[in-house]
Design a protein around this motif. Structure first.
Motif, short mmCIF file in Angstrom:
data_model
loop_
_atom_site.label_atom_id
_atom_site.label_comp_id
_atom_site.label_asym_id
_atom_site.label_seq_id
_atom_site.Cartn_x
_atom_site.Cartn_y
_atom_site.Cartn_z
N UNK A 150 0.92 -1.22 -0.16
CA UNK A 150 0.03 -0.15 -0.12
C UNK A 150 0.74 1.35 0.06
N UNK A 151 1.98 1.29 0.31
CA UNK A 151 3.15 2.20 0.59
C UNK A 151 3.65 2.60 -0.93
N UNK A 152 3.60 1.75 -1.76
CA UNK A 152 4.04 1.96 -2.90
C UNK A 152 3.05 2.57 -3.94
N UNK A 153 3.40 3.26 -5.13
CA UNK A 153 2.42 3.92 -6.00
C UNK A 153 1.64 3.04 -6.57
N UNK A 154 0.61 3.26 -7.18
CA UNK A 154 -0.16 2.33 -7.96
C UNK A 154 0.43 1.90 -9.15
N UNK A 155 -0.22 0.61 -9.58
CA UNK A 155 0.62 0.15 -10.97
C UNK A 155 0.46 1.16 -12.03
N UNK A 187 3.35 4.35 -15.93
CA UNK A 187 3.34 5.72 -16.70
C UNK A 187 4.82 6.33 -16.64
N UNK A 188 5.10 6.14 -15.28
CA UNK A 188 6.51 6.66 -15.12
C UNK A 188 7.56 5.83 -15.78
N UNK A 189 7.33 4.67 -15.96
CA UNK A 189 8.18 3.67 -16.80
C UNK A 189 8.38 4.06 -18.08
N UNK A 190 7.20 4.43 -18.85
CA UNK A 190 6.90 5.01 -20.08
C UNK A 190 7.34 6.39 -20.37
N UNK A 191 7.37 7.38 -19.36
CA UNK A 191 8.04 8.45 -19.43
C UNK A 191 9.58 8.08 -19.48
#
Length: 228
Positions: A152-157, A162-166
């Motif tokens: 739960x502490x990690x960001x959503x998938x 999206x961050x990986x794509x960026x």
């Protein structure tokens, strides 16, 4: 005469623990206990037996020498003494029977207690296994809860994707810029190499076209001689 006081009954010896051939042992014990009780009662009743014997001998002697009233009196006393002795013997036999019943009851109770102990031991073992299983389940639940809290502490998938794509786009752009810079550097290196080569050729060409320095110095004295 009043009958003498009876001696206290001797307790029956404890029966052996139940096992193989318990009924045979119980029967043998009953016979031995009865014989022992009778023997002890006879020993305890020795005074009463002597008094009974004396009354009997007195009554037998009175039959030949005493009057009918005296014989009747001795006879009634003998009957009372005999009744008291028989009552004591009957009481001893009843005590033996009661003791035998108690022994049988104790054996039955011991068997029931043994069975109850076995059931209790089995139940304790089952409860111990169940407790161990509950402890394992509790540990697993605690581990699952800790893992869930970390997740739960990690960001959503979706955000991570999206961050990986960026980052992939940025990496592609950086690679393109690197390739462009590498091409520019190669071009400039080629131009610089051509410039240096042209400069070297120019220097050689200038050195080849320049007059020698010694010729003007030799022509000066000759001109002076012609003038004189």
């Amino acid at each position: 005469d009043a009958p003498p006081p009876e001696a206290a009954p001797t307790p029956v010896a404890k029966a052996a623990k139940p096992g193989g051939g318990a009924s045979a042992q119980s029967a043998a014990l009953s016979r031995e206990a009865e014989e022992e009780i009778l023997r002890q009662r006879l020993l305890a009743k020795e005074t009463s037996l002597r008094n009974l014997t004396k009354r009997y001998l007195s009554f037998a002697a009175a039959i030949e020498s005493s009057t009918t009233e005296e014989c009747e009196k001795l006879y009634q006393g003998l009957l009372k003494e005999l009744a008291a002795y028989e009552f004591g013997m009957a009481k001893a036999k009843n005590l033996v029977a009661v003791n035998v019943q108690q022994v049988a009851s104790y054996e039955s109770m011991e068997g029931e207690i043994g069975a109850e102990m076995a059931r209790t031991a089995a139940e304790i073992e089952s409860l111990s296994r169940q407790l161990e299983e509950e402890r394992t389940l509790r540990q697993q639940k605690e581990q699952y809860a800790a893992l869930a809290r970390r997740i739960q502490q990690l960001p959503p998938r979706a955000a991570t994707e999206r961050e990986i794509a960026s980052l992939n786009v940025e990496l592609t752009s950086m690679r393109a810029e690197g390739e462009a810079l590498s091409a520019t550097l190669s071009e400039r290196s080629r131009l610089f190499s051509g410039f240096m080569h042209a400069l070297h050729d120019l220097q050689l060409h200038l050195e080849h076209d320049a007059p020698p320095a010694a010729a003007p110095a030799a022509a000066a004295p000759a001109s002076a001689a012609e003038a004189g």
